[in-house]
Design a protein around this motif. Structure first.
Motif, PDB file in Angstrom:
ATOM      1  N   VAL A  37      25.375  55.166  49.753  1.00  0.00           N
ATOM      2  CA  VAL A  37      26.015  55.241  50.913  1.00  0.00           C
ATOM      3  C   VAL A  37      27.394  56.048  50.379  1.00  0.00           C
ATOM      4  CG1 VAL A  37      27.871  54.070  52.391  1.00  0.00           C
ATOM      5  CG2 VAL A  37      25.580  53.069  52.159  1.00  0.00           C
ATOM      6  N   ASP A  38      27.826  55.956  49.421  1.00  0.00           N
ATOM      7  CA  ASP A  38      29.171  56.877  48.896  1.00  0.00           C
ATOM      8  C   ASP A  38      28.322  58.117  48.791  1.00  0.00           C
ATOM      9  OD1 ASP A  38      30.821  54.947  48.760  1.00  0.00           O
ATOM     10  OD2 ASP A  38      30.500  54.555  46.712  1.00  0.00           O
ATOM     11  N   SER A  39      27.212  58.564  48.384  1.00  0.00           N
ATOM     12  CA  SER A  39      26.781  59.802  48.273  1.00  0.00           C
ATOM     13  C   SER A  39      26.637  60.423  49.550  1.00  0.00           C
ATOM     14  CB  SER A  39      25.635  59.920  47.538  1.00  0.00           C
ATOM     15  OG  SER A  39      25.617  59.463  46.297  1.00  0.00           O
ATOM     16  N   LEU A  40      26.162  59.693  50.768  1.00  0.00           N
ATOM     17  CA  LEU A  40      25.868  60.213  51.870  1.00  0.00           C
ATOM     18  C   LEU A  40      27.200  60.299  52.634  1.00  0.00           C
ATOM     19  CD1 LEU A  40      22.729  58.321  52.743  1.00  0.00           C
ATOM     20  CD2 LEU A  40      22.935  60.787  52.304  1.00  0.00           C
ATOM     21  N   THR A  41      28.184  59.753  52.245  1.00  0.00           N
ATOM     22  CA  THR A  41      29.428  59.914  53.133  1.00  0.00           C
ATOM     23  C   THR A  41      30.402  60.738  52.332  1.00  0.00           C
ATOM     24  OG1 THR A  41      30.077  57.842  52.046  1.00  0.00           O
ATOM     25  CG2 THR A  41      29.473  57.774  54.237  1.00  0.00           C
ATOM     26  N   TYR A  42      29.842  61.478  51.245  1.00  0.00           N
ATOM     27  CA  TYR A  42      30.954  62.362  50.660  1.00  0.00           C
ATOM     28  C   TYR A  42      32.026  61.641  49.766  1.00  0.00           C
ATOM     29  CZ  TYR A  42      28.098  65.537  53.084  1.00  0.00           C
ATOM     30  OH  TYR A  42      26.825  66.078  53.716  1.00  0.00           O
ATOM     31  N   ASP A  59      32.262  47.177  59.151  1.00  0.00           N
ATOM     32  CA  ASP A  59      31.072  46.168  59.373  1.00  0.00           C
ATOM     33  C   ASP A  59      29.834  47.102  59.288  1.00  0.00           C
ATOM     34  OD1 ASP A  59      32.733  44.025  59.855  1.00  0.00           O
ATOM     35  OD2 ASP A  59      32.791  44.532  62.144  1.00  0.00           O
ATOM     36  N   VAL A  60      30.049  48.429  59.746  1.00  0.00           N
ATOM     37  CA  VAL A  60      28.981  49.344  59.810  1.00  0.00           C
ATOM     38  C   VAL A  60      28.435  49.741  58.414  1.00  0.00           C
ATOM     39  CG1 VAL A  60      28.077  51.569  60.379  1.00  0.00           C
ATOM     40  CG2 VAL A  60      29.311  50.322  62.073  1.00  0.00           C
ATOM     41  N   ILE A  61      29.314  49.643  57.620  1.00  0.00           N
ATOM     42  CA  ILE A  61      28.877  50.174  56.240  1.00  0.00           C
ATOM     43  C   ILE A  61      28.328  48.916  55.492  1.00  0.00           C
ATOM     44  CG2 ILE A  61      29.994  50.610  53.890  1.00  0.00           C
ATOM     45  CD1 ILE A  61      32.090  52.332  55.380  1.00  0.00           C
ATOM     46  N   GLN A  62      28.766  47.601  55.833  1.00  0.00           N
ATOM     47  CA  GLN A  62      28.044  46.640  55.267  1.00  0.00           C
ATOM     48  C   GLN A  62      26.714  46.234  55.651  1.00  0.00           C
ATOM     49  OE1 GLN A  62      31.564  44.008  55.942  1.00  0.00           O
ATOM     50  NE2 GLN A  62      31.565  43.655  53.787  1.00  0.00           N
ATOM     51  N   GLU A  63      26.613  46.563  56.980  1.00  0.00           N
ATOM     52  CA  GLU A  63      25.232  46.387  57.703  1.00  0.00           C
ATOM     53  C   GLU A  63      24.385  47.529  57.121  1.00  0.00           C
ATOM     54  OE1 GLU A  63      22.238  45.104  60.637  1.00  0.00           O
ATOM     55  OE2 GLU A  63      24.254  44.146  59.765  1.00  0.00           O
ATOM     56  N   VAL A  64      24.819  48.863  56.707  1.00  0.00           N
ATOM     57  CA  VAL A  64      23.976  49.901  56.456  1.00  0.00           C
ATOM     58  C   VAL A  64      23.535  49.341  54.976  1.00  0.00           C
ATOM     59  CG1 VAL A  64      24.044  52.418  55.610  1.00  0.00           C
ATOM     60  CG2 VAL A  64      24.709  51.558  57.969  1.00  0.00           C
ATOM     61  N   VAL A  65      24.609  48.931  54.136  1.00  0.00           N
ATOM     62  CA  VAL A  65      24.142  48.591  52.835  1.00  0.00           C
ATOM     63  C   VAL A  65      23.174  47.640  52.421  1.00  0.00           C
ATOM     64  CG1 VAL A  65      25.179  47.541  50.778  1.00  0.00           C
ATOM     65  CG2 VAL A  65      26.466  49.250  51.749  1.00  0.00           C
ATOM     66  N   CYS A  66      23.287  46.763  53.346  1.00  0.00           N
ATOM     67  CA  CYS A  66      22.130  45.346  53.581  1.00  0.00           C
ATOM     68  C   CYS A  66      20.813  45.983  53.838  1.00  0.00           C
ATOM     69  CB  CYS A  66      22.520  44.423  54.552  1.00  0.00           C
ATOM     70  SG  CYS A  66      23.843  43.369  53.787  1.00  0.00           S
ATOM     71  N   SER A 118      26.207  57.169  60.377  1.00  0.00           N
ATOM     72  CA  SER A 118      26.896  58.269  60.951  1.00  0.00           C
ATOM     73  C   SER A 118      28.118  57.856  62.119  1.00  0.00           C
ATOM     74  CB  SER A 118      25.840  59.362  61.550  1.00  0.00           C
ATOM     75  OG  SER A 118      25.124  59.691  60.717  1.00  0.00           O
ATOM     76  N   GLN A 119      27.766  56.831  62.756  1.00  0.00           N
ATOM     77  CA  GLN A 119      28.699  56.332  63.686  1.00  0.00           C
ATOM     78  C   GLN A 119      30.143  56.090  62.868  1.00  0.00           C
ATOM     79  OE1 GLN A 119      27.176  52.814  65.944  1.00  0.00           O
ATOM     80  NE2 GLN A 119      25.589  54.106  66.200  1.00  0.00           N
ATOM     81  N   THR A 120      30.212  55.946  61.839  1.00  0.00           N
ATOM     82  CA  THR A 120      31.444  55.689  61.257  1.00  0.00           C
ATOM     83  C   THR A 120      32.186  57.000  61.254  1.00  0.00           C
ATOM     84  OG1 THR A 120      30.578  56.361  58.933  1.00  0.00           O
ATOM     85  CG2 THR A 120      30.566  53.990  59.469  1.00  0.00           C
ATOM     86  N   GLY A 121      31.556  57.969  61.401  1.00  0.00           N
ATOM     87  CA  GLY A 121      32.233  59.414  61.070  1.00  0.00           C
ATOM     88  C   GLY A 121      32.631  60.075  59.768  1.00  0.00           C
ATOM     89  N   LEU A 122      31.915  59.222  58.796  1.00  0.00           N
ATOM     90  CA  LEU A 122      32.103  59.597  57.325  1.00  0.00           C
ATOM     91  C   LEU A 122      31.117  60.515  57.066  1.00  0.00           C
ATOM     92  CD1 LEU A 122      33.198  56.167  56.237  1.00  0.00           C
ATOM     93  CD2 LEU A 122      34.746  58.140  56.621  1.00  0.00           C
ATOM     94  N   CYS A 123      29.916  60.806  57.683  1.00  0.00           N
ATOM     95  CA  CYS A 123      28.829  61.485  57.000  1.00  0.00           C
ATOM     96  C   CYS A 123      28.747  62.875  57.553  1.00  0.00           C
ATOM     97  CB  CYS A 123      27.643  61.228  57.873  1.00  0.00           C
ATOM     98  SG  CYS A 123      27.288  59.458  57.126  1.00  0.00           S
ATOM     99  N   CYS A 124      30.066  63.406  58.274  1.00  0.00           N
ATOM    100  CA  CYS A 124      29.886  64.602  58.680  1.00  0.00           C
ATOM    101  C   CYS A 124      30.402  65.555  57.511  1.00  0.00           C
ATOM    102  CB  CYS A 124      30.966  65.075  59.704  1.00  0.00           C
ATOM    103  SG  CYS A 124      31.005  66.691  60.354  1.00  0.00           S
ATOM    104  N   ARG A 125      29.767  66.631  57.111  1.00  0.00           N
ATOM    105  CA  ARG A 125      30.138  67.423  55.814  1.00  0.00           C
ATOM    106  C   ARG A 125      31.657  68.174  56.201  1.00  0.00           C
ATOM    107  NH1 ARG A 125      25.893  70.108  52.894  1.00  0.00           N
ATOM    108  NH2 ARG A 125      24.673  69.276  54.436  1.00  0.00           N
ATOM    109  N   LEU A 126      32.006  68.258  57.375  1.00  0.00           N
ATOM    110  CA  LEU A 126      33.042  69.150  57.731  1.00  0.00           C
ATOM    111  C   LEU A 126      34.427  68.304  57.869  1.00  0.00           C
ATOM    112  CD1 LEU A 126      31.669  71.730  60.058  1.00  0.00           C
ATOM    113  CD2 LEU A 126      31.969  72.026  57.672  1.00  0.00           C
ATOM    114  N   ALA A 127      34.074  66.661  58.096  1.00  0.00           N
ATOM    115  CA  ALA A 127      35.412  65.947  58.403  1.00  0.00           C
ATOM    116  C   ALA A 127      35.993  65.890  57.018  1.00  0.00           C
ATOM    117  CB  ALA A 127      34.619  64.522  58.700  1.00  0.00           C
ATOM    118  N   ARG A 128      37.550  65.377  57.158  1.00  0.00           N
ATOM    119  CA  ARG A 128      38.256  65.328  55.985  1.00  0.00           C
ATOM    120  C   ARG A 128      38.547  63.933  55.970  1.00  0.00           C
ATOM    121  NH1 ARG A 128      42.229  70.149  55.540  1.00  0.00           N
ATOM    122  NH2 ARG A 128      41.030  71.593  56.395  1.00  0.00           N
TER     123      ARG A 128
END
Length: 128
Positions: A37-42, A59-66, A118-128
């Protein structure tokens, strides 16, 4: 400071109600899924700190990790194979991107799970 996965074994069994990952492999599987998940969220989660994220993002990150830990255990043989395809007795199989599997940075994940992340907004390559 040791890396802490985003999900504890207790969360996996009590809250998520997971039962796919064997107990003896649970800590390792959750750590690996968290790293993926860390890799996919840069590495934005590491940079911001998990506790700095919104409750929704956590909550989303914990669900995704599981879900990712379950997926990686269920498909370990296919994920870890060095072959991209093979054929035995007129039956063939191919590995890689398919309609329901997303592969990015060498990490295989179900497309619907990636869409959730992706709903977390952390996966976009261009986001800061």
């Amino acid at each position: 400071m040791a890396y802490e996965p985003y999900v504890t074994a207790d969360y996996y069994t009590s809250v998520y109600k997971g039962s796919i990952v064997p107990e003896q492999d649970l800590e390792k599987a959750l750590r690996q899924a968290s790293r993926h998940v860390d890799s996919l969220t840069y590495n934005r989660i590491v940079g911001q700190g998990f506790s700095s994220l919104t409750e929704f993002q956590r909550d989303v990150i914990q669900e995704v990790v599981c879900q990712q830990a379950d997926f990686e255990i269920e498909n370990a043989d296919e994920i870890n194979t060095v072959l991209s395809s093979y054929s035995i007795n007129s039956v063939s199989a191919q590995f890689g991107s398919s309609w329901n599997v997303f592969v990015e940075k060498g990490i295989a994940m179900k497309r619907d799970v990636y869409a959730l992340l992706s709903q977390t907004g952390l996966c976009c390559r261009l986001a800061r």
